[in-house]
Write a protein that holds these residues in place. Structure first.
Motif, short mmCIF file in Angstrom:
data_model
loop_
_atom_site.label_atom_id
_atom_site.label_comp_id
_atom_site.label_asym_id
_atom_site.label_seq_id
_atom_site.Cartn_x
_atom_site.Cartn_y
_atom_site.Cartn_z
N VAL A 19 0.83 -1.19 0.00
CA VAL A 19 0.00 0.00 0.00
C VAL A 19 0.88 1.25 0.00
O VAL A 19 0.75 2.11 -0.87
CB VAL A 19 -0.95 0.03 1.21
CG1 VAL A 19 -1.79 1.30 1.20
CG2 VAL A 19 -1.85 -1.20 1.20
N VAL A 52 -3.79 4.10 -4.45
CA VAL A 52 -3.99 4.94 -3.27
C VAL A 52 -3.32 6.30 -3.38
O VAL A 52 -3.48 7.14 -2.48
CB VAL A 52 -3.53 4.24 -1.98
CG1 VAL A 52 -4.16 2.86 -1.86
CG2 VAL A 52 -2.00 4.14 -1.92
N MET A 59 -5.54 7.59 5.76
CA MET A 59 -6.33 7.12 4.63
C MET A 59 -7.56 8.01 4.48
O MET A 59 -8.43 8.02 5.35
CB MET A 59 -6.74 5.66 4.82
CG MET A 59 -5.56 4.72 5.06
SD MET A 59 -6.05 2.98 5.14
CE MET A 59 -7.03 3.00 6.63
N LEU A 89 -11.83 7.03 1.39
CA LEU A 89 -11.81 5.58 1.34
C LEU A 89 -12.90 5.03 0.41
O LEU A 89 -14.00 5.58 0.33
CB LEU A 89 -11.96 5.00 2.73
CG LEU A 89 -10.69 5.07 3.58
CD1 LEU A 89 -11.01 4.92 5.06
CD2 LEU A 89 -9.71 4.00 3.13
N ASP A 136 -10.92 -0.61 -0.84
CA ASP A 136 -9.85 -0.53 0.15
C ASP A 136 -10.05 -1.51 1.30
O ASP A 136 -9.15 -1.67 2.13
CB ASP A 136 -9.75 0.89 0.72
CG ASP A 136 -9.34 1.92 -0.32
OD1 ASP A 136 -8.44 1.62 -1.14
OD2 ASP A 136 -9.91 3.03 -0.31
#
Length: 118
Positions: free
Chosen positions: A47, A62, A81, A84, A88
């Motif tokens: 990630v 991302v 984050m 979202l 995810d």
């Protein structure tokens, strides 16, 4: 032996935010700290990661939404984050790469669940 502990997972609506934190158990010279995710039946994938020198890498999926940061004094790394999406949803695992007496070692946390509902 380096213990890795994650926190901050949970459930959120699409478009919401979560912040994951990861802390190593002791003062170490870390080469890299990062976050991976592994959904059911899928391979573990990167990630985001940050090197000891502060260089970052992000998965294309991302970029622009997630931000990785570090606190060297506390041996911690965080993943902010935002925006979202349901895709995810996964178990997120912290990875810590260290150099112990010239030996390169990789340690993993147990994982924290992130669920994004539509």
């Amino acid at each position: 032996q380096v213990q890795v502990v994650e926190s901050g997972g949970g459930s959120v609506q699409a478009g919401g935010s979560l912040r994951l934190s990861c802390q190593a158990s002791r003062s170490i010279r870390f080469m890299l700290m990062g976050w991976y995710r592994q959904a059911p039946g899928k391979q573990r994938e990167l990630v985001a990661a940050i090197s000891g020198g502060g260089v970052t890498n992000y998965a294309d999926s991302v970029k622009g939404r997630f931000t990785i940061s570090r606190d060297n004094a506390e041996n911690t790394v965080s993943l902010q984050m935002n925006s979202l999406k349901p895709e995810d949803t996964s178990v997120y695992l912290c990875r810590v790469d260290v150099l112990l007496n010239t030996n390169y070692r990789v340690f993993w946390g147990q994982g924290t669940q992130v669920t994004v509902a539509s």
